[in-house]
Write an enzyme that holds these catalytic residues in place. Structure first.
Site, PDB file in Angstrom:
ATOM      1  N   GLN A  78       1.323   0.272  11.553  1.00 19.78           N
ATOM      2  CA  GLN A  78       1.489   1.686  11.902  1.00 19.78           C
ATOM      3  C   GLN A  78       2.795   2.221  11.299  1.00 19.78           C
ATOM      4  O   GLN A  78       3.851   1.602  11.428  1.00 19.78           O
ATOM      5  CB  GLN A  78       1.522   1.856  13.423  1.00 19.78           C
ATOM      6  CG  GLN A  78       0.246   1.453  14.135  1.00 19.78           C
ATOM      7  CD  GLN A  78      -0.869   2.466  13.941  1.00 19.78           C
ATOM      8  OE1 GLN A  78      -0.683   3.537  13.396  1.00 19.78           O
ATOM      9  NE2 GLN A  78      -2.055   2.115  14.412  1.00 19.78           N
ATOM     10  N   GLU A 128      -9.446 -10.462  10.919  1.00 19.31           N
ATOM     11  CA  GLU A 128      -8.966  -9.593   9.834  1.00 19.31           C
ATOM     12  C   GLU A 128      -9.470 -10.147   8.504  1.00 19.31           C
ATOM     13  O   GLU A 128      -9.542 -11.363   8.325  1.00 19.31           O
ATOM     14  CB  GLU A 128      -7.429  -9.561   9.859  1.00 19.31           C
ATOM     15  CG  GLU A 128      -6.772  -8.864   8.706  1.00 19.31           C
ATOM     16  CD  GLU A 128      -7.161  -7.402   8.587  1.00 19.31           C
ATOM     17  OE1 GLU A 128      -7.693  -7.046   7.524  1.00 19.31           O
ATOM     18  OE2 GLU A 128      -6.955  -6.634   9.538  1.00 19.31           O
ATOM     19  N   ASP A 178      -9.920  -1.613  15.868  1.00 16.71           N
ATOM     20  CA  ASP A 178      -9.054  -0.582  15.286  1.00 16.71           C
ATOM     21  C   ASP A 178      -9.335  -0.506  13.787  1.00 16.71           C
ATOM     22  O   ASP A 178      -8.527  -0.965  12.974  1.00 16.71           O
ATOM     23  CB  ASP A 178      -7.588  -0.931  15.568  1.00 16.71           C
ATOM     24  CG  ASP A 178      -6.631   0.148  15.098  1.00 16.71           C
ATOM     25  OD1 ASP A 178      -7.092   1.253  14.738  1.00 16.71           O
ATOM     26  OD2 ASP A 178      -5.416  -0.101  15.075  1.00 16.71           O
ATOM     27  N   CYS A 205      -8.419   6.535  14.039  1.00 15.80           N
ATOM     28  CA  CYS A 205      -7.569   7.585  13.463  1.00 15.80           C
ATOM     29  C   CYS A 205      -8.419   8.684  12.837  1.00 15.80           C
ATOM     30  O   CYS A 205      -7.897   9.554  12.136  1.00 15.80           O
ATOM     31  CB  CYS A 205      -6.602   6.999  12.433  1.00 15.80           C
ATOM     32  SG  CYS A 205      -7.402   6.174  11.046  1.00 15.80           S
TER      33      CYS A 205
END
Length: 251
Positions: A78, A128, A178, A205
């Site tokens: 972030q 990931e 996310d 987002c």
């Protein structure tokens, strides 16, 4: 502390070394590392296929709450770290974790959400696809002595592989996802439906991606969205982060 990451189509050592000297002259000790990433892709994504470190270690550190994180140039982190703490505490509040919960953190990046969650649950599996992010996440957990987080490199579209990991690690009570701005690949959403955790916390987002993926999760009455909280991570822009809680209605 500055990381300069220049993404080019080719690596030209003499030019990069000359630029490195200019950067060191301009920034002095504030220049922590200078990295040249090269890519053949013709897009606006600052992600390299090959990396050349011209100054420093190729990584920087940043802090969120009580945790510090090692961050590589190709690893997601972030950018608004002050507001990221607000976001992460909102994720914890939305997840309502219990000490016995098994948590999966999808698109885990450098493990920032996983480490935040680790103190509130039994264990966390971070998933990931970017190798540098997985390496950073493992190092970040090691540095903080967090031993209930495991990080694996895995493409979420690979349903068979995630099922194998799920059998070994345990079925998740809560999944935190996310994804990037584009949202989840439809195959990854189907994988999530097949995984069928009681609770999904979707961090987004991009409201359009959340609406699309959320609709897929709620099709046929499998899940229902019970809560959604926007968080302003991008001041002075039209973008907004949001944290949504989906609860399983039926198997």
């Amino acid at each position: 502390e500055f990381m300069v990451n220049l993404v080019t189509s080719t690596h030209q050592p003499q030019l990069m070394e000359a630029l490195c000297e200019e950067l060191k002259s301009a920034l002095g000790d504030r220049l922590t590392t200078f990295v040249n990433n090269t890519t053949s892709a013709k897009n606006t994504v600052a992600f390299g296929e090959k990396e050349f470190v011209l100054h420093g270690t190729g990584t920087i550190t940043d802090r969120l709450g009580e945790y510090t994180y090692r961050i590589s140039a190709n690893s997601f982190f972030q950018t608004n770290t002050v507001q990221a703490e607000t976001l992460y505490f909102q994720i914890l509040e939305t997840a309502q974790l219990k000490p016995t919960d098994i948590v999966y953190d999808l698109f885990c990046g450098t493990g920032s959400i996983a480490l935040f969650a680790s103190a509130h649950c039994q264990k966390v599996l971070g998933v990931e696809v970017v190798e540098s992010s997985v390496n950073d996440a493992r190092e970040n957990a090691r540095r903080h002595g967090v031993d209930n987080c495991e990080f694996i490199r895995l493409d979420l579209k690979d349903i068979k592989e995630i099922e194998t990991e799920m059998r070994e690690f345990g079925h998740p009570d809560v999944v935190i996802t996310d994804p990037p701005r584009a949202g989840m690949n439809p195959k990854a959403v189907k994988m999530l439906l097949k995984m069928a955790p009681p609770v999904i916390v979707y961090v987004s987002c991009n409201p359009a991606s959340l609406a699309r993926d959320g609709q897929m999760l709620c099709e046929d009455g499998a899940y229902r969205m019970v809560h959604c909280q926007p968080v302003d991570m991008f001041p002075q822009t039209n973008h907004v982060e949001s944290v949504a809680r989906f609860e399983r209605v039926r198997d």
